[in-house]
Design an enzyme around this catalytic site. Structure first.
Site, PDB file in Angstrom:
ATOM      1  N   GLY A  41       0.727  -0.924   0.034  1.00  0.00           N
ATOM      2  CA  GLY A  41      -0.414  -0.046  -0.136  1.00  0.00           C
ATOM      3  C   GLY A  41       0.852   0.792   0.114  1.00  0.00           C
ATOM      4  CG  ASP A  43       4.671   1.079   4.917  1.00  0.00           C
ATOM      5  OD1 ASP A  43       6.004   1.990   4.846  1.00  0.00           O
ATOM      6  OD2 ASP A  43       5.201  -0.206   6.133  1.00  0.00           O
TER       7      ASP A  43
HETATM    8  N1  AR6 Z   1      -1.414   7.135  -2.183  1.00  0.00           N
HETATM    9  C1  AR6 Z   1      -2.136   7.366  -1.732  1.00  0.00           C
HETATM   10  N2  AR6 Z   1      -3.353   6.226  -0.944  1.00  0.00           N
HETATM   11  C2  AR6 Z   1      -2.624   4.815  -1.591  1.00  0.00           C
HETATM   12  C3  AR6 Z   1      -1.627   4.865  -2.078  1.00  0.00           C
HETATM   13  C4  AR6 Z   1      -1.260   6.017  -2.188  1.00  0.00           C
HETATM   14  N3  AR6 Z   1       0.369   5.387  -3.277  1.00  0.00           N
HETATM   15  N4  AR6 Z   1      -1.643   3.648  -2.089  1.00  0.00           N
HETATM   16  C5  AR6 Z   1      -2.816   2.803  -1.505  1.00  0.00           C
HETATM   17  N5  AR6 Z   1      -3.206   4.001  -1.017  1.00  0.00           N
HETATM   18  P1  AR6 Z   1      -2.901   1.180   3.138  1.00  0.00           P
HETATM   19  P2  AR6 Z   1      -3.395   0.619   6.024  1.00  0.00           P
HETATM   20  C6  AR6 Z   1      -5.041   3.965  -0.125  1.00  0.00           C
HETATM   21  O1  AR6 Z   1      -3.059  -0.695   3.107  1.00  0.00           O
HETATM   22  O2  AR6 Z   1      -4.184   0.496   6.137  1.00  0.00           O
HETATM   23  C7  AR6 Z   1       1.280  -1.628   4.930  1.00  0.00           C
HETATM   24  O3  AR6 Z   1       1.463  -3.364   4.356  1.00  0.00           O
HETATM   25  C8  AR6 Z   1      -5.298   3.180  -0.064  1.00  0.00           C
HETATM   26  O4  AR6 Z   1      -6.297   2.837  -1.151  1.00  0.00           O
HETATM   27  O5  AR6 Z   1      -1.148   1.236   2.376  1.00  0.00           O
HETATM   28  O6  AR6 Z   1      -3.187   1.056   7.165  1.00  0.00           O
HETATM   29  C9  AR6 Z   1       2.153  -1.358   5.702  1.00  0.00           C
HETATM   30  O7  AR6 Z   1       3.115  -2.199   5.850  1.00  0.00           O
HETATM   31  C10 AR6 Z   1      -6.219   2.926   1.179  1.00  0.00           C
HETATM   32  O8  AR6 Z   1      -7.237   3.818   1.123  1.00  0.00           O
HETATM   33  O9  AR6 Z   1      -2.732   1.217   5.284  1.00  0.00           O
HETATM   34  C11 AR6 Z   1       1.108  -2.366   6.996  1.00  0.00           C
HETATM   35  O10 AR6 Z   1       1.739  -3.271   7.380  1.00  0.00           O
HETATM   36  C12 AR6 Z   1      -4.542   3.987   2.485  1.00  0.00           C
HETATM   37  O11 AR6 Z   1      -3.937   3.746   1.244  1.00  0.00           O
HETATM   38  C13 AR6 Z   1      -0.418  -1.727   6.729  1.00  0.00           C
HETATM   39  O12 AR6 Z   1      -0.387  -1.831   5.361  1.00  0.00           O
HETATM   40  C14 AR6 Z   1      -4.327   3.098   3.363  1.00  0.00           C
HETATM   41  O13 AR6 Z   1      -4.098   1.139   2.902  1.00  0.00           O
HETATM   42  C15 AR6 Z   1      -1.477  -0.705   6.611  1.00  0.00           C
HETATM   43  O14 AR6 Z   1      -2.432  -0.988   6.488  1.00  0.00           O
END
Ligand code: AR6
Length: 191
Positions: A41, A43
């Site tokens: 995601g 990260d």
């Molecule tokens: N820019 C903006 N938003 C984004 C992007 C981007 N480049 N990529 C994804 N999103 P997540 P969490 C959105 O999974 O739920 C990781 O593996 C996505 O659609 O990134 O807090 C970490 O290492 C969603 O709406 O974060 C942790 O293990 C939002 O960002 C875990 O995921 C958050 O999705 C954290 O999970």
């Protein structure tokens, strides 16, 4: 960029659709996990574009400050590596477990502690993703209300930030945040 904006006190709050790694705010916030060693995601995208330097800084933070891992709701700051943003604030949101495990409080803590770090580091603008609503499964309608409310509460007391941006990955997510913003009490929103 599609989106909308409003003010809380002197701070402009912007809701946009996009990729957070493109942002030129002073800091962008990473939806990290407690290892601080990267993941998928947001990260994954941040570490890919920022390069190895921030992972090295995260390793040092783990070794020196958080050997057991960064607890949920806390935040730490590194440089921005190769990103346009000068700094990355790494924060850990809660995993959604049905809503009775303090998830709203922990999500609010993640936003509040990130904002505190931005202010204590003299930053003027910060961009957030929708923390916890991807891999961590927090329902985005509920998360958007928590996020916007905690940011409003913070900005009502603290006027050092010029701009806070929410960067939503999809048009649907942007619309959910825009709807939540409309439901902030009118006296709390200024055009
Ligand atoms: N820019 C903006 N938003 C984004 C992007 C981007 N480049 N990529 C994804 N999103 P997540 P969490 C959105 O999974 O739920 C990781 O593996 C996505 O659609 O990134 O807090 C970490 O290492 C969603 O709406 O974060 C942790 O293990 C939002 O960002 C875990 O995921 C958050 O999705 C954290 O999970």
């Amino acid at each position: 960029m599609a989106g909308s904006e409003f003010h809380v006190g002197r701070t402009k709050v912007c809701l946009v659709q996009g990729d957070i790694t493109d942002m030129d705010t002073d800091a962008i916030v990473n939806a990290a996990n407690s290892t601080l060693m990267g993941g998928g995601g947001v990260d994954g995208a941040i570490h890919r574009r920022a390069g190895p330097r921030i992972l090295e800084e995260c390793r040092r933070i783990r070794a020196e400050e958080w050997p057991e891992g960064l607890p949920t709701g806390k935040a730490v700051i590194t440089s921005g590596g190769n990103l346009k943003a000068k700094r990355v604030i790494h924060s850990v949101g809660p995993v959604w477990r049905g809503g009775s495990q303090d998830e709203p409080k922990l999500l609010a803590d993640a936003y509040r502690n990130s904002l505190r770090l931005a202010v204590s580091n003299g930053l003027k603008s910060v961009a957030f993703p929708s923390i916890s609503t991807g891999a961590y499964g927090y329902p985005i309608e509920q998360a958007s209300r928590v996020a916007l409310n905690v940011i409003r509460e913070f900005l009502e007391r603290e006027d050092k930030l010029e701009r806070v941006v929410f960067v939503l990955f999809t048009k649907e997510d942007l619309e959910i945040y825009e709807k939540a913003a409309k439901h902030l009490c009118p006296s709390e929103r200024q055009p």
